[in-house]
Design an enzyme around this catalytic site. Structure first.
Site, PDB file in Angstrom:
ATOM      1  N   HIS A 151       1.437  15.300  51.625  1.00  0.00           N
ATOM      2  CA  HIS A 151       1.695  16.210  50.564  1.00  0.00           C
ATOM      3  C   HIS A 151       2.871  16.003  49.945  1.00  0.00           C
ATOM      4  CE1 HIS A 151       1.145  20.207  48.426  1.00  0.00           C
ATOM      5  NE2 HIS A 151       2.212  19.969  48.244  1.00  0.00           N
ATOM      6  N   HIS A 186       6.739  14.600  46.028  1.00  0.00           N
ATOM      7  CA  HIS A 186       7.968  14.958  45.442  1.00  0.00           C
ATOM      8  C   HIS A 186       9.036  13.723  45.644  1.00  0.00           C
ATOM      9  CE1 HIS A 186       7.135  19.095  44.294  1.00  0.00           C
ATOM     10  NE2 HIS A 186       6.371  19.067  45.427  1.00  0.00           N
ATOM     11  N   LYS A 204       1.183  16.982  36.066  1.00  0.00           N
ATOM     12  CA  LYS A 204       2.113  18.019  36.877  1.00  0.00           C
ATOM     13  C   LYS A 204       3.155  18.422  35.839  1.00  0.00           C
ATOM     14  CE  LYS A 204       4.357  18.804  40.895  1.00  0.00           C
ATOM     15  NZ  LYS A 204       3.827  19.065  42.425  1.00  0.00           N
TER      16      LYS A 204
END
Length: 285
Positions: free
Chosen positions: A158, A174, A220
């Site tokens: 993730h 990220h 995003k």
């Protein structure tokens, strides 16, 4: 508004200073910020593109590949099926790669400092092999993102690789190395930087950025990420915050270098659900 956590700020600054594997802006890589991103919502298929060029103008890949923690980290990025709801299959080779990566980061001063800090708090096992098992469980143990589904996700996937939900939503992603590699393959389209209200535009030397991008057909609207830092730095930072608390979601305000950040960590039982930095401000403003 919560006050800054001084104890964690001190620890994270020590880690930052110790992070010998961190890449230096302008020297090891160059970013090209271009324009400010327009308004967007989660799930948009198309948005205005304020950045015709890549975010990463260049990255010294020789240096990346010569640093063990980066090299072992990069080998993990292709181990995942990014679509949620599709069960992950973990092969023996992948387990070996996960272990190689953990061995590499555990040998760094950054992770040693995190381990010492957690030992003082009685939150980590003193024996390195036990601590490694603890890290494996937190980051690599598979779970189902939604109740009753197949084990389709883990903290590492993730946070560092990114996932998509029903092709409409980007989850996580990220990490700057993954961003750079995806961009190089033209999988990611950088749409521009996201500036906070009443602040100057970010600087090409900034090592924390808020950006907008599309990936695998979705946008995003805003994602924040450290730039240039080593994988061990991010691993250490998020693991410490994860273990310090048991809430579903933790927000810790810290100052690292000139960056005022909120570090967000969400738990999925005993595992990391997500973790990322939110840029509050930089003192260069």
């Amino acid at each position: 508004r919560k006050a800054f956590n001084h104890e964690l700020s001190k620890l994270f600054n020590e880690m930052w200073d110790m992070d010998v594997n961190r890449l230096m802006p302008g020297k090891d890589y160059t970013i090209d910020l271009q324009g400010k991103a327009g308004a967007a919502h989660q799930g948009d298929r198309a948005v205005q593109d304020s950045a015709p060029r890549h975010l990463f103008h260049n990255v010294n890949e020789e240096r990346l590949k010569s640093i063990k923690t980066f090299a072992t980290f990069i080998s993990l990025l292709d181990n995942y099926e990014t679509s949620t709801g599709i069960a992950e299959v973990v092969t023996p080779e992948e387990i070996a790669e996960n272990n190689c990566f953990l061995d590499a980061i555990l040998a760094t001063e950054v992770m040693k400092l995190a381990h010492e800090y957690l030992l003082k708090k009685n939150l980590a096992k003193p024996n390195l092999a036990d601590f490694k098992r603890q890290l494996y469980d937190i980051w690599f143990q598979l779970y189902a993102r939604k109740e009753g589904d197949r084990p389709d996700s883990c903290g590492f996937e993730h946070v560092f690789v990114g996932e998509t939900r029903r092709g409409k939503q980007i989850l996580g992603l990220h990490n700057w190395v993954q961003f750079y590699l995806q961009e190089k393959r033209n999988q990611i389209d950088y749409k521009g930087y996201v500036a906070r209200k009443n602040t100057t535009r970010p600087d090409k030397d900034d090592q924390v950025l808020s950006i907008q991008f599309s990936w695998k057909g979705s946008v995003k609207p805003i994602g924040s990420t450290f730039i240039g830092v080593s994988p061990e730095f991010e691993f250490a930072l998020y693991t410490v915050i994860f273990l310090l608390d048991e809430e579903k979601v933790t927000h810790e305000r810290v100052k690292i270098e000139e960056y005022e950040l909120q570090i967000v960590v969400c738990r999925h039982g005993h595992h990391i659900g997500t973790a990322y930095p939110v840029l509050l401000s930089t003192s260069s403003e």
